[in-house]
Scaffold this active site. Sequence first.
Site, short mmCIF file in Angstrom:
data_model
loop_
_atom_site.label_atom_id
_atom_site.label_comp_id
_atom_site.label_asym_id
_atom_site.label_seq_id
_atom_site.Cartn_x
_atom_site.Cartn_y
_atom_site.Cartn_z
N LYS A 182 0.82 -1.22 0.00
CA LYS A 182 0.00 0.00 0.00
C LYS A 182 0.85 1.27 0.00
O LYS A 182 0.49 2.29 0.58
CB LYS A 182 -0.99 0.03 1.17
CG LYS A 182 -1.80 -1.25 1.38
CD LYS A 182 -2.42 -1.78 0.10
CE LYS A 182 -3.51 -0.87 -0.44
NZ LYS A 182 -4.09 -1.40 -1.73
N HIS A 227 7.43 -7.28 -2.28
CA HIS A 227 7.11 -6.60 -1.02
C HIS A 227 8.10 -7.02 0.08
O HIS A 227 7.91 -6.67 1.24
CB HIS A 227 5.70 -7.00 -0.54
CG HIS A 227 4.59 -6.22 -1.19
ND1 HIS A 227 4.69 -4.89 -1.54
CD2 HIS A 227 3.31 -6.58 -1.50
CE1 HIS A 227 3.54 -4.48 -2.06
NE2 HIS A 227 2.69 -5.48 -2.05
N SER A 279 -4.68 3.06 4.21
CA SER A 279 -4.96 2.27 3.01
C SER A 279 -5.04 0.79 3.36
O SER A 279 -5.91 0.07 2.85
CB SER A 279 -3.86 2.52 1.97
OG SER A 279 -4.15 1.86 0.77
#
Length: 286
Positions: free
Chosen positions: A45, A100, A130
């Site tokens: 995010k 990630h 988010s």
Amino acid sequence: MTEAELYTVYKGVYMPASIHPPQSLKYFEEFSFRSDDIIIATYPKSGTTWMQEIVPLIMSGGDPASVETLPNWQRVPWLEVGQSQLNLEQRPSPRMLATHCQYNVMSPSFFTAKPKVIYVMRNPKDVFTSSFHHHRMASFLVNPGPQTEFLHKFLDGKVQFGSWFDHVKSWLNAEDKERIMYISYEEMIMDLKDSVARIAQFLDKSLDAEVTEKIAERCLFKNMKQNKMSNYSTVPRELMDQTKSEFLRKGTSGDWKNQLTAPEAEHFDAVYKDKMKDVKYKFVWD
């Protein structure tokens, strides 16, 4: 469902088990990088989808087909998802890849091949905001529950891909910083055209002013949100129920002010100050 039911613990951090089964993590650990690979690295995010739009457009010289014909997870695949069916080994160079994961868990070849990395950071309060909405709509993530409860999980790193603080510090402390471009979500919001130009320069891709302008225009959040190959609208509702929250929700900076209560923001600031006290990097939001 609980964390124990939905997540696997990989090298100390939670990862959604349905997306990152053992064979995917093995694929990630053994992945063979090339020196001309382009890696988009982010904490969840933080602007990954945005960068998965920008980089292919830069590399294609602005050709919109690069982002209109393939979903973003195929045009810039996630390494830890282990998409062996995409035959990444057979893809021509330069390959565009996403992760990630923290710097220190990248595969051995990453440290020898030394590919270029674009590391995108975002104000952690907005990342939290988010993430909170994302957890409400994604079936492979734990229901966030009450906001304050989720906030403590987030600050403790008991969320997917672990602690935001550890993640950012791992990449800021990376060796060979000359091959890493650090850029923030906020910088891209403030001046997207300049950001596109700087990214292109980092990738040694020569673009004239008109092409740079067109890429920036196309990658404005309101325009990118309309791209079905980027907004996750093709993903089954069982995985992502966008009636609960859109995947591409607002694309703004500072929405945390509408989300966090004053005591929550104060607590967040205290934790941030403690965790980041030794970090010399000057963030846009500081």
